[in-house]
Design a protein around this motif. Structure first.
Motif, PDB file in Angstrom:
ATOM      1  N   LEU A   1       0.834  -1.201   0.000  1.00 13.82           N
ATOM      2  CA  LEU A   1       0.000   0.000   0.000  1.00 13.82           C
ATOM      3  C   LEU A   1       0.872   1.257   0.000  1.00 13.82           C
ATOM      4  N   ALA A   2       1.953   1.232   0.781  1.00 12.35           N
ATOM      5  CA  ALA A   2       2.863   2.385   0.808  1.00 12.35           C
ATOM      6  C   ALA A   2       3.473   2.619  -0.570  1.00 12.35           C
ATOM      7  N   LEU A   3       3.827   1.547  -1.259  1.00 10.36           N
ATOM      8  CA  LEU A   3       4.385   1.677  -2.600  1.00 10.36           C
ATOM      9  C   LEU A   3       3.377   2.333  -3.542  1.00 10.36           C
ATOM     10  N   LYS A   4       2.136   1.909  -3.450  1.00 14.37           N
ATOM     11  CA  LYS A   4       1.128   2.504  -4.333  1.00 14.37           C
ATOM     12  C   LYS A   4       0.919   3.982  -3.997  1.00 14.37           C
ATOM     13  N   ALA A   5       1.012   4.318  -2.711  1.00 14.47           N
ATOM     14  CA  ALA A   5       0.898   5.728  -2.316  1.00 14.47           C
ATOM     15  C   ALA A   5       2.036   6.543  -2.918  1.00 14.47           C
TER      16      ALA A   5
ATOM     17  N   LEU B   1      -7.387   4.488  -1.511  1.00 14.20           N
ATOM     18  CA  LEU B   1      -6.398   3.793  -2.324  1.00 14.20           C
ATOM     19  C   LEU B   1      -6.405   2.299  -2.019  1.00 14.20           C
ATOM     20  N   ALA B   2      -6.524   1.962  -0.737  1.00 10.97           N
ATOM     21  CA  ALA B   2      -6.569   0.556  -0.332  1.00 10.97           C
ATOM     22  C   ALA B   2      -7.759  -0.160  -0.960  1.00 10.97           C
ATOM     23  N   HIS B   3      -8.913   0.489  -0.922  1.00 10.76           N
ATOM     24  CA  HIS B   3     -10.116  -0.128  -1.495  1.00 10.76           C
ATOM     25  C   HIS B   3      -9.987  -0.358  -2.994  1.00 10.76           C
ATOM     26  N   ASP B   4      -9.142   0.439  -3.651  1.00 14.63           N
ATOM     27  CA  ASP B   4      -8.959   0.308  -5.091  1.00 14.63           C
ATOM     28  C   ASP B   4      -7.731  -0.531  -5.443  1.00 14.63           C
ATOM     29  N   SER B   5      -7.196  -1.242  -4.451  1.00 13.84           N
ATOM     30  CA  SER B   5      -5.973  -2.020  -4.668  1.00 13.84           C
ATOM     31  C   SER B   5      -6.238  -3.516  -4.527  1.00 13.84           C
ATOM     32  N   ARG B   6      -5.436  -4.291  -5.247  1.00 15.96           N
ATOM     33  CA  ARG B   6      -5.456  -5.739  -5.089  1.00 15.96           C
ATOM     34  C   ARG B   6      -4.078  -6.162  -4.609  1.00 15.96           C
ATOM     35  N   ILE B   7      -4.014  -6.577  -3.362  1.00 15.17           N
ATOM     36  CA  ILE B   7      -2.755  -7.006  -2.764  1.00 15.17           C
ATOM     37  C   ILE B   7      -2.836  -8.502  -2.526  1.00 15.17           C
ATOM     38  N   HIS B   8      -1.907  -9.222  -3.113  1.00 16.30           N
ATOM     39  CA  HIS B   8      -1.950 -10.684  -3.026  1.00 16.30           C
ATOM     40  C   HIS B   8      -0.570 -11.222  -2.692  1.00 16.30           C
ATOM     41  N   LEU B   9      -0.523 -12.200  -1.796  1.00 16.43           N
ATOM     42  CA  LEU B   9       0.725 -12.874  -1.442  1.00 16.43           C
ATOM     43  C   LEU B   9       0.692 -14.275  -2.048  1.00 16.43           C
ATOM     44  N   GLU B  10       1.680 -14.577  -2.852  1.00 19.44           N
ATOM     45  CA  GLU B  10       1.734 -15.858  -3.554  1.00 19.44           C
ATOM     46  C   GLU B  10       2.899 -16.682  -3.026  1.00 19.44           C
ATOM     47  N   PRO B  11       2.624 -17.774  -2.303  1.00 24.33           N
ATOM     48  CA  PRO B  11       3.715 -18.582  -1.729  1.00 24.33           C
ATOM     49  C   PRO B  11       4.580 -19.222  -2.812  1.00 24.33           C
ATOM     50  N   THR B  12       5.893 -19.234  -2.593  1.00 20.95           N
ATOM     51  CA  THR B  12       6.826 -19.947  -3.458  1.00 20.95           C
ATOM     52  C   THR B  12       7.793 -20.712  -2.561  1.00 20.95           C
ATOM     53  N   SER B  13       8.657 -21.508  -3.156  1.00 21.65           N
ATOM     54  CA  SER B  13       9.589 -22.310  -2.371  1.00 21.65           C
ATOM     55  C   SER B  13      10.625 -21.461  -1.655  1.00 21.65           C
ATOM     56  N   THR B  14      10.795 -20.228  -2.084  1.00 23.96           N
ATOM     57  CA  THR B  14      11.789 -19.345  -1.470  1.00 23.96           C
ATOM     58  C   THR B  14      11.163 -18.177  -0.715  1.00 23.96           C
ATOM     59  N   GLY B  15       9.848 -18.223  -0.534  1.00 30.77           N
ATOM     60  CA  GLY B  15       9.161 -17.129   0.155  1.00 30.77           C
ATOM     61  C   GLY B  15       8.026 -16.591  -0.684  1.00 30.77           C
ATOM     62  N   ASN B  16       7.363 -15.579  -0.174  1.00 29.69           N
ATOM     63  CA  ASN B  16       6.209 -15.034  -0.873  1.00 29.69           C
ATOM     64  C   ASN B  16       6.596 -14.080  -2.004  1.00 29.69           C
TER      65      ASN B  16
ATOM     66  N   GLU C   1      12.601  -2.137  -0.367  1.00 31.66           N
ATOM     67  CA  GLU C   1      13.514  -1.001  -0.392  1.00 31.66           C
ATOM     68  C   GLU C   1      13.178  -0.012   0.724  1.00 31.66           C
ATOM     69  N   THR C   2      14.197   0.776   1.100  1.00 33.54           N
ATOM     70  CA  THR C   2      14.120   1.601   2.304  1.00 33.54           C
ATOM     71  C   THR C   2      12.962   2.584   2.291  1.00 33.54           C
ATOM     72  N   ASP C   3      12.724   3.266   1.170  1.00 35.63           N
ATOM     73  CA  ASP C   3      11.667   4.280   1.144  1.00 35.63           C
ATOM     74  C   ASP C   3      10.288   3.664   1.346  1.00 35.63           C
ATOM     75  N   VAL C   4      10.100   2.453   0.808  1.00 40.68           N
ATOM     76  CA  VAL C   4       8.808   1.781   0.967  1.00 40.68           C
ATOM     77  C   VAL C   4       8.642   1.265   2.396  1.00 40.68           C
ATOM     78  N   THR C   5       9.705   0.709   2.960  1.00 43.35           N
ATOM     79  CA  THR C   5       9.655   0.222   4.347  1.00 43.35           C
ATOM     80  C   THR C   5       9.317   1.357   5.305  1.00 43.35           C
ATOM     81  N   GLU C   6       9.966   2.495   5.121  1.00 45.31           N
ATOM     82  CA  GLU C   6       9.680   3.651   5.961  1.00 45.31           C
ATOM     83  C   GLU C   6       8.243   4.127   5.750  1.00 45.31           C
ATOM     84  N   GLY C   7       7.792   4.116   4.508  1.00 46.00           N
ATOM     85  CA  GLY C   7       6.417   4.524   4.213  1.00 46.00           C
ATOM     86  C   GLY C   7       5.396   3.602   4.842  1.00 46.00           C
ATOM     87  N   ALA C   8       5.699   2.303   4.856  1.00 52.57           N
ATOM     88  CA  ALA C   8       4.769   1.336   5.448  1.00 52.57           C
ATOM     89  C   ALA C   8       4.551   1.620   6.923  1.00 52.57           C
TER      90      ALA C   8
END
Length: 226
Positions: free
Chosen positions: A46-50, A66-81, A96-103
């Motif tokens: 969500l922070a990235l989309k912002a 923005l959240a209501h207009d977003s589709r956020i999906h986590l897809e499992p893989t053998s090495t993580g999501n 990345e740092t800017d997104v982590t801080e934004g979150a």
């Protein structure tokens, strides 16, 4: 569900940044064959989309829309999501740092958290999940079968984060300061602050290896599955 099919648990792992909860949740989920629901990845998306839409992290109403207009999906893989935002793979970008801080800034808003919690509860309603975050055992899944609160000395957590990001010099100082600020926001926010649930097992990973922490958590899971 038959007697030969064990009950699928809801496992909540909470704690501050750098305590090791993401790694433990990912490893535990793979060992159990469960889905690892990363709440942090959802806030980062969500922070990235912002960022992309040039929406202020302080504008709660705009973020909720923005959240209501977003589709956020986590897809499992053998090495993580894989993290998918509106069907685009943003797995690397959201770390990345800017997104982590934004979150961290996005997550302080009550109505944003309300939307996120509803989505997370939908995703984990059937069990068979390991979910890590900061309010999973207290807010998202207060009736989780297993609750862990994983913490560590602040200095150790800073060191772990810097090693993870491969930072040194001025960049390391900035990252450490951001982690301290994030801790302050997480622990003092009005809605769902970072606290251990009363029935959570509290683990201090300061002097524990990842394998030692994982073993301790697995022991608790085995008791619940027995």
């Amino acid at each position: 569900m038959t007697d030969s099919q064990p009950r699928k648990l809801i496992i909540a792992i909470d704690g501050p940044a750098g305590a090791g909860k993401s790694t433990i949740a990912s490893r535990l989920a793979r060992k159990l064959g469960y889905t690892n629901l990363e709440s942090g990845a959802m806030y980062r998306a969500l922070a990235l989309k912002a960022i992309e839409w040039d929406i202020s992290f302080d504008d709660e109403a705009a973020l909720v829309n923005l959240a209501h207009d977003s589709r956020i999906h986590l897809e499992p893989t053998s090495t993580g999501n894989r993290v998918l935002l509106d069907n685009h793979d943003v797995t690397q970008r959201v770390r990345e740092t800017d997104v982590t801080e934004g979150a961290s800034r996005v997550s302080v808003h009550p109505k944003v958290r309300e939307w996120m919690v509803a989505r997370q509860q939908e995703m984990g309603a059937g069990g068979g999940i390991v979910m890590e975050g900061r309010d999973i055992g207290t807010k998202v899944f207060p009736h989780a079968d297993v609750k862990i609160f994983l913490d560590a000395d602040p200095v150790v957590r800073e060191q772990r984060r810097l090693q993870q990001q491969r930072l040194s010099g001025p960049a390391a100082q900035v990252s450490a300061a951001e982690l301290r600020q994030r801790d302050q926001r997480d622990r003092t926010r009005a809605t769902s602050p970072l606290v251990a649930a009363p029935d959570a097992l509290q683990l201090d990973s300061t002097k524990m290896s990842e394998d030692e922490v994982l073993k301790r958590v697995e022991e608790l899971v085995k008791v619940k599955l027995a």
